[in-house]
Design a protein around this motif. Structure first.
Motif, PDB file in Angstrom:
ATOM      1  N   ASP A1608       3.751   0.521   6.652  1.00 31.85           N
ATOM      2  CA  ASP A1608       4.449  -0.178   5.304  1.00 31.85           C
ATOM      3  C   ASP A1608       3.382   0.234   4.052  1.00 31.85           C
ATOM      4  N   GLN A1609       3.663   1.455   3.425  1.00 35.12           N
ATOM      5  CA  GLN A1609       2.835   1.984   2.620  1.00 35.12           C
ATOM      6  C   GLN A1609       2.321   0.833   1.372  1.00 35.12           C
ATOM      7  N   GLU A1610       3.507   0.176   1.123  1.00 37.42           N
ATOM      8  CA  GLU A1610       3.150  -1.050   0.114  1.00 37.42           C
ATOM      9  C   GLU A1610       2.063  -2.079   0.500  1.00 37.42           C
ATOM     10  N   LEU A1611       2.563  -2.523   1.790  1.00 33.04           N
ATOM     11  CA  LEU A1611       1.636  -3.569   2.521  1.00 33.04           C
ATOM     12  C   LEU A1611       0.164  -3.144   2.509  1.00 33.04           C
ATOM     13  N   GLY A1612       0.068  -1.716   2.845  1.00 29.38           N
ATOM     14  CA  GLY A1612      -1.324  -1.438   3.006  1.00 29.38           C
ATOM     15  C   GLY A1612      -2.039  -1.305   1.580  1.00 29.38           C
ATOM     16  N   VAL A1613      -1.171  -0.798   0.655  1.00 32.34           N
ATOM     17  CA  VAL A1613      -1.915  -0.692  -0.765  1.00 32.34           C
ATOM     18  C   VAL A1613      -2.143  -2.154  -1.301  1.00 32.34           C
ATOM     19  N   GLU A1614      -1.307  -3.115  -1.207  1.00 32.89           N
ATOM     20  CA  GLU A1614      -1.689  -4.219  -1.696  1.00 32.89           C
ATOM     21  C   GLU A1614      -2.802  -5.021  -0.810  1.00 32.89           C
TER      22      GLU A1614
END
Length: 1956
Positions: A1608-1614
């Motif tokens: 989950d790229q968004e989760l990682g970035v967040e």
């Protein structure tokens, strides 16, 4: 002033000064001399003595002022006592001579007074040396007294006191004469003389036996007379005399023969009887009972009664606490008798009764509460309880007796009420003070405390019922565990006995009082109680009309319960709000018409019930508005409004109803009026603006035509005056230790003060500051008070025109009344108007036009000239508020001018005091004085007034006003500082000490001046130095003043000076002054002392402490502290004072002072501080609790040792602290924690025993905390096992800190062990009682924390030892599992949340430590394996303990994990923003109920972090693999898993897949973590943040969660964003390292994911464009022709990469094939476009590189990529173009590439190229027949071409093959050479020959038919072929063999360039 610092007076300097400067100079010299004489050698003194005596005695003739004469006297006395005494008689004669002088002029008076003072000090210091002369002196002084005025009498009395003090028993011959003189002075009209006489007699009684034997009765009577018309100081002094004399009479054993015949020792009963006589009959005493007394018309004057009350306290205090313990029974019996039926006259009116009750309560509080230790107080409580039982029996007998005597005994019943009220109040106060230490008392069934109190709830007297209810409230606050129990009992009795009027009121009072207690009990009550009480209240209200006999009581009870219920706050009330609003709506008529109908229908009784009910309803709504502001939404306010107009209508009708039904409604209507006013005052004014006019009319009537003719100024005005101005009005309005009883004198004879029975609704309200019981005033006064408050609100909201009418109406009413009534109206009106100005100022409103201002001014100015000083004070404050509200400089200047004009013309005291104060107050709210002109005018007038010696009042008010102006003018005042300071000093030196009020105002002036000068006082200029000296001089004069409040001012001034110029304040003398006054009987002086100490110790704690001890060593006679300061220091003295002090503000100051001292000195004086704390804690350690600790067999010896150590300490009789209160012990325990904290910041040796012992050996003065570990454990143990719950909490906290700080300290004697290990029995024994069933949850919760810290600390390695403490946690876990149903119903539900979460947090901590230890050990083990096996054994030991700890937890881990997850889900719900509140589960969570959600929140915030970390570790250990098979399926008795949370069985999904369960858990943990890291509260603990980060670390160490975060790229970035912000905002290295570790794991997860993605179709599509773009870009940029035709390395690499990408299986995978095909075509187009764009380039593009790239595309991709017609065409074009190239290298490469294309297995790919290019290749080769190759490059081209054609032949179809062979053979044969030509041929020709021959040899056999056919058809070719074969056969063979052995030299190049 420095010139004054010499042994002899510097007469030269002195004579040059002006008159006033001389006085200053003399005082400074005398002060210096006083310090110098004691330290000057005797020789020096003798040398200068004659001159000194002359100088000092000459000063007597200089009319010295009071302070100067005292110093002259002291110095003369010291001079003679240290020097020679031969000339002392001359000095005495001179003094006597001065006294005898006939000069009676005022100017000579100071000389006479100086002589009197001088004699006193000479005899005091020299005593018996002067024995011969004293009779003449005394005679002379007494003779002088006959004609002396008050100053003379005052000084003579004090002088006689000094003479008596010095002479002791020698003065016996004069005792009678002195006694006679002092008797007359004791009733002097001057209060100062009375005080002095009391001091003189107090001194006299030390030796004058007759005073406490034969003349005792007359001394007592004299004291009673002295109390008449006395002030506070006189009552204090005379009560001290009276109490001391009586105590002496009771205790002395007479031995001297001379007086034996006269001596009669009186008994205790007789002594108390004497006091009782004064209490009951006043100053007429027992010697003669006047006719008035016999007739019953006379009432004892209150000041006598109050004086006697204080004497009782002095009497008992002098005899001491132990005496009181022994004689308590007799004492109690006597004190209670004062308000019993034995003396009906004393309590004949309610007012008298209330006064007497207050006095009795005061005596009991001051003695029982102040002198007895806790154990003695418990015994006293039992005694009081016995008294209650006795009275109860009398009442029971009277109530059940039906004979003729019933009427008589009914008077017994009513008379017993006052005794019961006093006993119940004292019992309540006692238990309240004891707190939870009273638990054994209540558990003692033989005492029957609760039964006794509950039994009198049914007493016929309402005041007894109310006091019993109050007593229950006190018990509930002290012992919160009883609240629910008592509530249940009272509610049950109320339901059962609802037909009894007494029961209904009594039990409703009790329930209301208990509800009022709940807000003081942090543990609360179960939420359901509210519902029960509401139901009972409704039932009472609904059934009220059914039985007229008790309808009044039921109505009152119902509303009282509802009003009390409101105090529980919004959380409870919101559930009952609709029902309450309905009741509120129904109680009032719905229209005016209904009200009219009511009026005509009712009778007196009905109206009484109606008014009572409506007053109750108003009270309930007021309680709701006050306690539930959060529920006052617009909607609720709208529902509150409808009955209000009706309530106001009834208010306007009250007078007519009252007229109709007569006097019986008087009280009810007054109460109704009061309650309505109170409600309206708290409601927003807009809600009833329609009723303003009607209400205002009623208010004006109440204020101007009051029912009562009582002067209510003393309770109405003080809140409206400024606190500073109240100081003008003497001690009565100030806080004193006797405020409780002194108040009744303040209120005047017409009112007795408040009492509970005046307003039952106050039983649930918060008590006013300083009161132990609520004291509401009578309704007639309460209504005035409420009216003034409401008037203020309404007046500030009505129209300005209406204001003018109202003000004119008020002014008229004042004019129309006369005399005392006028003053009452004026007082009410000014109070109301002042309140309205306050409101206008707070809302920044304006007053109105000129007319309104004028009326307002008239009103205020009228009050300024009132005879009542309090009203003048209020008027001055009112004027300041008026100036603030009008806010117009011209108006303010006008006001000032009015006062200026008045002060210039007026000569009366009233005008001068009022207007001088008005000037001081005027600019108070205008930001200070800004005009120099105004300032100069004020200063000029006030200077004049302050020197008006004819009126001390004018002086005091003017000086006070001047002090205000100094403050308000700020820097502007600087020009006036010098003259003002001179004025203040002059007055200090000349005003007689009797005028204490003037000196107090002078003190305030000096304080203001010091503040104005501020830091300038540090300067060194002569001006500043002179100012500073003057300030210090002023302070010195005030310190010597006999008035305690002036001394307090002096200390305050010195405190200011010390703040601004610390170097110039003599700390030694200041500290000694503070120590002397530390135990003063004046509260304000004690407060000033402690406030000053508090400031001093912040800078110079050590010095202050040393000076205090030094003072004790000097053995000064004026310093006789209650405690042994030499042993326990100032710190111990302060602790002792803290224990005895009852004033809360002072106690807090003492604590702060001690805390500062501890912070500064604890490390240096470690043993001293620890001993202090230990003494306090051990002084009353309850050994029963120690003994009752349930210990196992092995612990018995340790326990026995403990007990013996503790008890032996307590047996020592010389204990510095006797029975300290629990609050003092709690403070001592807190101090221990602070000491540990201080040591932690100081030196590591405090926690390292080896280092500490080494350092101690080196220097024995060094001291370290670790050496006192046994004391720390013992103190923690004593505190943790006490009866007081607060102390238990402090003890457990101390134990927790000790465990945490010392856990790692090794034991040097036993390597491998730690120092704490030896105390495990103590720790276990301290913890065990906290897990008993009856222990409150907060104590258990704290104990859980200690348990987990102890287990986690690793102190105990043996699992069997550890199990004892572990078992405590196991038992708690069992309790948690038992569920909500099993929770105790004693406390609020949120307490079980607290306890459960504490248990879960404790287990979490243990589990975390166990896992971490295991991990560390496995890491260490792996490390050791690398090194050696030698330490294997020791590793095994440690490993077993670590795994053992994990095993201990493992057994319960299944249960724990579910509970942890449930707690986390609860927490997640509770942290949702408020807008999601509607989505929360209706019935609450697993561990909290919906109703107690707010109370539960803090407990979750306290424990979530560790639970989160533990859960993450558990999930990690299972690898997210284990999912409970029951998860989401089994319907447990209590839902404990997040998946089953908040769902009933019907709505619950049947099964959740393991993936779903794990995803839920993952998101739960991640969500909580991110939420808390995103917005950490500013107070978020470091541990919480680190726990979150560790939890994330644990999660991401397992593949499954990593795949989640990686996927989950968004989760990682967040998450990375959150961590980035955390690193930026938190500087802690631990947090930053932990955050970076999580970042590493997230990157690792991303890497894993990318690897995974590469293998996935979708991933490949996303990255392919980038990769192709990069490869082709590099190719395009670097494909440049090199000289030797070589490929650039970058090109080679790009082509290699291109081949890798194009041959990827993803290109053919079903999901990605189409996308790849499109992208690869685009890439090929890009490559082809490069070729076209190359024309304009400077550098020549390398065609071969691009051609190779095209070939790679053709060979490596699927046919559909390149076979598309347009692309294929363009590719063929490029090959054609390249074939025509002139460059042999290019041609060669082109042939090579085509060679591979022609051989492509798929014909759709190769055929178009063959068709288009084969003919031109053959053509090219045919051309070479004519033009033979000239170099190697051309040779290679031809060879490669031949290879292509051969390959083509091989792949051709059968029908085309013969044709190709026919083309190929002639070309090959043309290259052959015959033998001759071969010899001379070039190398190229030779190579070509060999190549052709070789190929022909291969082709021949391959295509034999075509070969033969062709050879046969051309003889020339055949001949050429044969000749070549024969000629070269041998050499060809050799070469072929060589070639086989060494295949191609270019193989290494092939590896790099073979891209196909």
């Amino acid at each position: 002033m420095e010139l004054a610092h010499s042994l002899l007076l510097n007469e030269e300097a002195y004579n040059q000064l002006g008159e006033f400067q001389k006085a200053e100079f003399i005082f400074e010299w005398l002060q210096f001399l006083q310090k110098l004489l004691p330290v000057t050698s005797r020789a020096d003194i003798r040398e200068n003595q004659k001159k000194l005596v002359e100088q000092l005695t000459s000063l007597l003739n200089n009319s010295p002022g009071p302070p100067t004469r005292r110093l002259v006297a002291k110095n003369l006395a010291v001079l003679y006592s240290t020097g020679d005494t031969f000339s002392v008689y001359q000095t005495i004669d001179k003094c006597n001579e001065l006294i005898r002088s006939k000069d009676d002029s005022p100017s000579y008076l100071p000389t006479k007074l100086a002589a009197v003072v001088c004699l006193g000090y000479l005899y005091k210091n020299l005593g018996r040396i002067l024995g011969n002369s004293f009779t003449d002196t005394v005679g002379n002084v007494l003779k002088a007294m006959k004609n002396a005025e008050s100053q003379g009498r005052y000084e003579i009395m004090l002088s006689l006191q000094n003479i008596l003090n010095g002479l002791g028993a020698t003065a016996i011959p004069c005792h009678r004469d002195i006694y006679k003189a002092a008797r007359s002075c004791l009733t002097d009209r001057s209060m100062a003389v009375r005080c002095a006489a009391a001091k003189c007699l107090l001194e006299l009684q030390n030796e004058a036996v007759f005073m406490w034997s034969t003349d005792l009765d007359s001394v007592v009577t004299l004291c009673f007379k002295s109390f008449e018309g006395s002030n506070y100081d006189v009552r204090l002094a005379v009560s001290k005399l009276l109490g001391t004399v009586l105590a002496r009479a009771v205790t002395t054993k007479q031995t001297t023969a001379s007086t034996r015949q006269n001596f009669h020792r009186i008994s205790l009963e007789e002594a108390m009887e004497l006091l009782g006589t004064g209490f009951l009959r006043g100053s007429c005493g027992f010697l003669r009972a006047s006719g008035d007394m016999l007739k019953g018309t006379s009432s004892v004057s209150r000041d006598v009664r109050v004086g006697v009350t204080q004497a009782y306290v002095v009497f008992v205090s002098t005899l001491g606490g132990q005496w009181l313990e022994r004689n308590f029974s007799a004492f109690l019996s006597h004190i209670l008798d004062l308000v019993s039926q034995s003396h009906p006259k004393a309590i004949q009116t309610q007012m008298d009764a209330i006064c007497c009750r207050h006095c009795v309560s005061f005596i009991l509080r001051a003695t029982v509460g102040g002198l007895l230790g806790e154990k003695a107080q418990i015994a006293a409580a039992k005694e009081i309880c016995q008294a209650i039982w006795k009275l109860k029996k009398v009442v029971d007998a009277a109530m059940s007796d039906s004979n003729l005597e019933t009427r008589i005994t009914t008077t017994d019943v009513t008379a017993s009420q006052h005794v019961l009220v006093c006993t119940l109040q004292e019992l309540g106060s006692l238990i309240h003070g004891l707190g939870t230490t009273a638990a054994p008392l209540l558990q003692d069934s033989s005492a029957g405390i609760l039964e006794a109190v509950i039994s009198v709830i049914l007493h016929p007297s309402i005041s007894v019922r109310l006091t019993a209810a109050w007593c229950l409230r006190c018990i509930a606050v002290a012992l919160p565990s009883y609240v629910s129990l008592l509530l249940d009992h009272c509610i049950e009795r109320l339901s059962v006995l609802k037909s009894s009027p007494e029961a209904v009121t009594g039990y409703s009072f009790a329930v209301a009082a208990l509800l009022g207690a709940v807000k003081h009990c942090p543990l609360g009550i179960p939420h359901g109680k509210g519902k029960v009480i509401m139901t009972v209240a409704e039932d009472l209200l609904c059934s009220a009309s059914r039985n007229s006999r008790i309808s009044l009581q039921r109505t009152q009870a119902g509303w009282l319960l509802i009003a009390a219920l409101m105090t529980l706050g919004p959380a409870v009330v919101q559930h009952h709000l609709p029902r309450m609003l309905l009741l509120w709506k129904c109680i009032f008529p719905s229209s005016p018409k209904d009200l009219e109908t009511e009026k005509t229908r009712g009778d007196s009784f009905t109206w009484q019930v109606t008014l009572e009910g409506r007053a109750g309803a108003l009270c309930a709504i007021k309680s709701f508005v006050s306690h539930c502001a959060g529920l006052l939404t617009d909607e609720v306010v709208q529902r509150l409004l409808p009955p209000l107009p009706s309530a106001v209508d009834l208010l306007t009708q009250l007078s007519s109803i009252y007229k109709l039904y007569g006097n019986s409604l008087k009280t009810s209507s007054t109460v109704y009026r009061h309650k309505l006013y109170e409600l309206l005052a708290v409601l927003p004014p807009k809600t009833y603006e329609g009723s303003f006019s009607a209400v205002l009319k009623e208010l004006v009537a109440d204020l101007t035509v009051p029912d009562s003719q009582i002067d209510a100024s003393t309770f109405l005005l003080p809140p409206l005056c400024h606190a500073n101005d109240l100081l003008l009005l003497g001690p009565l309005l100030q806080e004193t230790d006797h405020r409780f009883i002194e108040e009744q004198l303040l209120l005047g004879n017409s009112i007795a003060g408040g009492s509970l029975e005046y307003d039952p609704y106050s039983v649930y309200e918060k008590v006013a500051k300083g009161d132990s019981v609520p004291k509401p005033l009578p309704p007639v006064l309460s209504v005035i008070s409420a009216a003034t408050r409401l008037f203020g609100v309404i007046f500030s909201h009505v129209a300005e025109s209406r204001r003018l009418q109202v003000l004119e109406q008020l002014l008229d009413s004042i004019k129309q009344t006369k005399g005392s009534r006028q003053q009452i109206v004026q007082l009410n009106v000014v109070s109301a108007f002042s309140t309205s100005l306050k409101h206008l100022a707070s809302c920044k409103g304006s007053l109105g036009p000129e007319e309104v201002r004028r009326s307002a001014l008239t009103l205020v100015m009228g009050a300024l000239k009132s005879n009542n000083p309090l009203l003048r004070c209020a008027a001055a404050e009112c004027l300041a508020r008026l100036a603030q509200v009008v806010s117009d400089s011209a108006f303010t200047a006008g006001l000032a001018q009015v006062s200026f004009d008045k002060l210039k013309s007026a000569r009366d005291v009233v005008s001068r005091t009022g207007h001088s104060l008005a000037l001081g107050c005027l600019y108070r709210y205008l930001g200070g004085i800004g005009s120099t002109q105004h300032l100069n005018a004020c200063v000029g007038i006030l200077y004049t007034l302050s020197q008006d010696s004819t009126s001390p009042d004018v002086q005091a008010w003017a000086l006070h006003s001047l002090s205000l102006i100094v403050d308000l003018a700020g820097p502007l005042f600087h020009v006036h500082v010098e003259p003002t300071l001179s004025l203040v000093l002059m007055l200090l030196l000349t005003v007689p000490p009797a005028y204490a009020e003037v000196h107090q105002s002078l003190g305030r002036c000096l304080n203001a001046l010091i503040t104005t000068l501020g830091p300038e006082l540090q300067g060194s200029s002569t001006t500043v130095s002179a100012l500073r000296t003057s300030c210090l001089l002023g302070c010195a004069v005030m310190q010597d003043n006999p008035d305690c409040l002036v001394q307090a001012q002096a200390i305050s001034c010195l405190q200011q000076l010390h703040m601004f110029a610390p170097r110039h304040v003599n700390l030694s003398s200041l500290v000694s002054c503070l120590c002397v006054n530390l135990c003063s009987s004046y509260l304000l002086l004690r407060r000033a002392v402690v406030a000053c100490l508090h400031q001093l110790v912040q800078r110079e704690a050590a010095e202050v402490s040393e000076y205090a001890v030094a003072l004790v060593k000097e053995s000064r006679e004026d310093f006789t502290p209650d405690v042994n300061v030499r042993e326990i220091g100032l710190e111990g003295a302060l602790l002792g004072l803290l224990d005895k002090e009852l004033d809360q503000r002072l106690c807090q100051d003492i604590k702060d002072t001690l805390s500062h001292m501890l912070t500064s000195m604890a490390v240096e004086k470690l043993s001293f501080w620890l001993k202090l704390c230990k003494d306090v804690l051990a002084a009353s350690a309850d050994f029963n609790t120690v003994a009752s600790v349930d210990t196992t067999q092995e612990e018995e010896t340790a326990k026995a040792d403990d007990v013996s150590v503790l008890t032996s300490a307590s047996v020592e009789r010389s204990h510095p602290f006797s029975n300290p209160r629990w609050s003092t012990r709690v403070f001592a325990a807190e101090c221990v924690c602070k000491i540990i904290s201080q040591c932690e910041n100081a030196d590591s040796a405090h926690f390292d025993i080896t280092l500490a012992q080494e350092r101690k050996q080196r220097d024995s003065r060094d001291d370290f905390l670790v050496l006192h570990l046994s004391d720390l454990i013992r103190m923690a143990f004593m505190a943790a096992t006490d009866h007081s719950d607060q102390l238990r909490l402090s003890g457990l906290q101390t134990l927790l800190i000790v465990v945490r700080k010392f856990a790692a300290v090794p034991e040097p004697e036993f390597p491998g062990h730690v120092i704490l290990e030896q105390y495990q029995a103590n720790v276990g024994a301290a913890l065990r009682p906290a897990f008993a069933p009856e222990t409150p949850p907060d104590v258990t919760a704290k104990a859980c924390q200690v348990c987990s810290a102890w287990i986690a600390s690793g102190v105990v390695s043996d699992l069997n030892d550890l199990r004892r403490v572990h078992q405590l946690l196991v038992s708690s876990l069992v309790k948690v599992q038992a569920g909500k149903e099993a929770q105790s119903q004693q406390y609020n539900e949120s307490t079980s949340t607290m306890e459960i979460l504490a248990v879960l947090k404790a287990w979490a901590e243990v589990y975390i430590v166990a896992v971490e230890k295991q991990k560390n050990l496995s890491d260490a083990h792996n490390h050791l394996l690398k090194i050696a096996n030698s330490t294997e054994e020791s590793y095994r030991d440690t490993a077993s303990s670590a795994s053992g700890l994990l095993d201990l937890v493992q057994a319960d881990l299944g249960t724990l994990s579910k509970l942890w997850l449930a707690a986390l889900q609860d927490f997640a719900l509770l942290t949702l923003p408020s807008e999601y509140a509607s989505q929360l589960p209706a019935e609450g969570g697993t561990f909290y109920t919906a109703e107690t959600i707010e109370n539960a929140r803090p407990h979750y915030y306290n424990s979530w972090a560790l639970i989160l970390y533990a859960t993450a570790l558990w999930l990690t250990s299972t690898g997210f693999i284990i999912v409970d098979p029951d998860e989401g399926v089994t319907n447990l008795s209590r839902p404990v898993t997040p998946t089953t949370m908040c769902q009933d069985s019907s709505s619950r999904p049947l099964v959740k897949s393991p993936e779903d369960v794990n995803t839920d858990r993952f998101h739960l943990i991640l969500g909580i973590t991110v939420e808390s890291l995103c917005s950490p509260r500013s107070d978020a603990a470091m541990e919480n943040i680190i726990a979150c980060l560790r939890a994330l670390q644990a999660l991401f160490e397992v593949p499954w969660p990593r795949s989640k975060i990686g996927g989950d790229q968004e989760l990682g970035v967040e998450l990375l964003n959150v961590l980035h912000r955390l690193i930026l905002t938190r500087e802690s290295p631990d947090i930053q390292l932990a955050a970076l570790e999580v970042v590493r794991l997230i990157l690792f997860a991303a890497q894993e994911h990318v690897k995974e993605k590469r293998r996935s179709a979708e991933g490949s599509i996303s990255v392919l464009p980038t990769i192709l773009y990069l490869i082709i870009g590099v190719l395009k940029e670097t494909a440049v022709k090199l000289r030797d035709g070589q490929l650039p390395l970058t090109v080679a690499a790009s082509l290699q990469a291109l081949k890798g990408v194009l041959s990827s299986p993803m290109a053919r995978a079903e999901k990605s094939r189409a996308a790849w095909t499109d992208l690869l075509r685009s890439a090929l187009v890009t490559v082809l476009d490069c070729w076209d764009q190359a024309d304009g380039l400077l550098q020549e593009l390398d065609e071969t590189s691009l051609l190779t790239a095209i070939t790679v595309f053709i060979m490596s991709t699927s046919p559909e990529v390149t076979t598309i017609e347009c692309l294929q065409k363009r590719c063929i074009e490029k090959f054609k173009l390249t074939l025509d190239s002139k460059d042999p290298f290019v041609q060669h490469k082109c042939y090579q590439l085509l060679h591979s294309i022609f051989q492509h297995p798929n014909k759709t790919v190769s055929y178009p190229y063959i068709h288009s290019l084969a003919s031109s290749i053959v053509g090219k080769l045919q051309e070479t027949e004519k033009a033979k190759p000239e170099n190697a490059a051309e040779l290679q081209v031809i060879q490669e071409g031949i290879k292509v054609v051969i390959a083509l032949t091989a792949t051709a179809e059968e029908e085309h093959r013969a044709h190709l062979v026919a083309c190929l053979l002639p070309i090959l044969i043309s290259f052959l050479l015959d033998e001759n030509a071969l010899v001379s041929a070039t190398n190229s020709a030779k190579y070509l020959h060999e190549f052709a021959l070789q190929n022909l040899m291969q082709i021949g056999p391959q295509y034999s038919s075509a070969f033969k056919k062709l050879i046969a058809s051309s003889p020339a070719m055949k001949a050429r072929l044969e000749s070549a074969v024969k000629g070269n056969q041998e050499s060809i063979k050799v070469k072929t063999a060589k070639h086989a052995k060494n295949p191609g030299k270019s193989s290494s190049i092939q590896l790099k360039t073979n891209f196909l």
